[in-house]
Design an enzyme around this catalytic site. Structure first.
Site, PDB file in Angstrom:
ATOM      1  N   HIS A   1      37.171  28.790  40.660  1.00 37.47           N
ATOM      2  CA  HIS A   1      36.737  30.154  40.368  1.00 37.47           C
ATOM      3  C   HIS A   1      36.383  30.297  38.884  1.00 37.47           C
ATOM      4  O   HIS A   1      35.339  30.854  38.530  1.00 37.47           O
ATOM      5  CB  HIS A   1      37.857  31.125  40.755  1.00 37.47           C
ATOM      6  CG  HIS A   1      37.572  32.558  40.447  1.00 37.47           C
ATOM      7  ND1 HIS A   1      37.033  33.422  41.375  1.00 37.47           N
ATOM      8  CD2 HIS A   1      37.753  33.281  39.312  1.00 37.47           C
ATOM      9  CE1 HIS A   1      36.886  34.619  40.810  1.00 37.47           C
ATOM     10  NE2 HIS A   1      37.309  34.564  39.558  1.00 37.47           N
ATOM     11  N   GLU A   2      37.227  29.784  38.008  1.00 38.27           N
ATOM     12  CA  GLU A   2      36.996  29.918  36.559  1.00 38.27           C
ATOM     13  C   GLU A   2      35.791  29.092  36.118  1.00 38.27           C
ATOM     14  O   GLU A   2      34.956  29.566  35.344  1.00 38.27           O
ATOM     15  CB  GLU A   2      38.248  29.502  35.786  1.00 38.27           C
ATOM     16  CG  GLU A   2      39.470  30.381  36.039  1.00 38.27           C
ATOM     17  CD  GLU A   2      39.206  31.852  35.778  1.00 38.27           C
ATOM     18  OE1 GLU A   2      38.344  32.175  34.950  1.00 38.27           O
ATOM     19  OE2 GLU A   2      39.849  32.701  36.432  1.00 38.27           O
TER      20      GLU A   2
ATOM     21  N   HIS B   1      32.605  30.908  36.955  1.00 33.15           N
ATOM     22  CA  HIS B   1      32.203  31.934  35.981  1.00 33.15           C
ATOM     23  C   HIS B   1      31.401  31.292  34.841  1.00 33.15           C
ATOM     24  O   HIS B   1      30.391  31.819  34.395  1.00 33.15           O
ATOM     25  CB  HIS B   1      33.417  32.629  35.366  1.00 33.15           C
ATOM     26  CG  HIS B   1      33.991  33.759  36.185  1.00 33.15           C
ATOM     27  ND1 HIS B   1      33.225  34.783  36.703  1.00 33.15           N
ATOM     28  CD2 HIS B   1      35.271  34.030  36.547  1.00 33.15           C
ATOM     29  CE1 HIS B   1      34.012  35.632  37.346  1.00 33.15           C
ATOM     30  NE2 HIS B   1      35.256  35.202  37.281  1.00 33.15           N
TER      31      HIS B   1
ATOM     32  N   GLU C   1      32.676  38.464  40.578  1.00 34.12           N
ATOM     33  CA  GLU C   1      33.900  37.907  41.160  1.00 34.12           C
ATOM     34  C   GLU C   1      33.620  37.243  42.502  1.00 34.12           C
ATOM     35  O   GLU C   1      34.101  36.148  42.790  1.00 34.12           O
ATOM     36  CB  GLU C   1      34.953  39.002  41.329  1.00 34.12           C
ATOM     37  CG  GLU C   1      35.614  39.419  40.036  1.00 34.12           C
ATOM     38  CD  GLU C   1      36.176  38.231  39.282  1.00 34.12           C
ATOM     39  OE1 GLU C   1      36.851  37.387  39.897  1.00 34.12           O
ATOM     40  OE2 GLU C   1      35.914  38.127  38.082  1.00 34.12           O
TER      41      GLU C   1
HETATM   42 ZN   LIG Z   1      37.015  35.956  38.001  1.00 31.11          ZN
END
Ligand SMILES: [Zn+2]
Length: 269
Positions: A134-135, A138, A195
């Site tokens: 997830h990071e 981004h 997100e």
């Molecule tokens: Zn996030």
């Protein structure tokens, strides 16, 4: 006056659209890596000097190992999809910081921090891979620079043409987007769509890295149980609610496995 503002906003918008390789969508981004990354790297280093970095423990080593596997999976995906130079300015770094906050975050250019407080929730290496994916996502999708661009647009709107892209306030805009050094938790939130995008891209690259994407939904169930419904700050911006997130990740896991199979990954750690 309003006309000038509108024209400037349109100009900035047209001049600054980039395509996100992971989604094929055009996104608003005035800030090239060459402007954002040096600031991010300096702020990250400062953060590390001011916080308690855990080194040489098995947890710290595991964070680094997972980070390297995930970023190398992203690299393989980018090369296979026609973006071989995409990561050339990235300088990946994965640090574990002793802090009971249940959180993790990433700054532009691949600068990642996990807090020890999130480890009881991640539980395993695969759980760490869910958050790491997830990071990293981004960072890959330039969400930070887009957030800065959105901040700039607000300023342009506010001061009617008085803002030049390369102005000395750039650091302020960066700090507004990241709030680093003093208070990472005070940073502007990612949008809900960022997100969701990070969840989806992250799931795909964790699978390519060899981690079972079925575990992503399981991690979020633990997050939900732990927090009485409230996610940690980096994630809570966000309204995919925990339930939406769990449903999405469950739905997307088979596609992530198919993508991983294209890279020869059919078994998971
Ligand atoms: Zn996030």
């Amino acid at each position: 006056m309003k006309k000038i503002t509108l024209a400037l906003v349109i100009f900035l918008g047209v001049a600054a659209c980039k395509t996100n390789p992971f989604t094929g969508k055009k996104v608003l981004n005035f800030y090239p890596n060459s402007q954002v990354f040096p600031t991010a790297f300096a702020q990250y280093d400062q953060f590390l000097t001011e916080n308690n970095v855990v080194e040489n423990t098995s947890d710290a080593k595991m964070i680094t190992k997972v980070g390297q596997r995930i970023s190398s999976a992203a690299e393989r995906w980018l090369v296979a999809n026609g973006y071989p130079g995409y990561l050339k300015d990235y300088k990946w770094e994965y640090n574990l910081v002793k802090d009971e906050t249940v959180n993790a975050w990433c700054m532009p250019g691949g600068k990642i921090v996990f807090y020890t407080g999130i480890l009881p929730i991640t539980q395993s290496e695969t759980g760490v891979a869910v958050v790491m994916g997830h990071e990293v996502a981004h960072a890959l999708a330039d969400h930070g620079a887009q957030r800065m661009s959105a901040g700039t647009l607000q300023q342009v709107g506010a001061v009617a043409g008085n803002v030049v892209i390369q102005d000395p306030n750039k650091l302020n805009i960066f700090n507004q987007a990241y709030g680093v050094g003093t208070n990472v938790l005070g940073m502007l939130p990612f949008s809900r769509s960022h997100e969701t995008e990070a969840d989806r891209i992250g799931l795909q690259i964790m699978a390519i890295a060899g981690y079972n994407p079925d575990e992503a939904a399981e991690l979020w169930k633990r997050m939900k149980a732990n927090s009485g419904g409230e996610a940690p700050p980096e994630f809570m911006s966000t309204h995919p609610s925990n339930d939406t997130r769990i449903a999405n990740l469950t739905e997307w896991a088979p596609a992530a496995k198919q993508e991983a199979a294209k890279f020869g990954v059919t078994k998971y750690y």
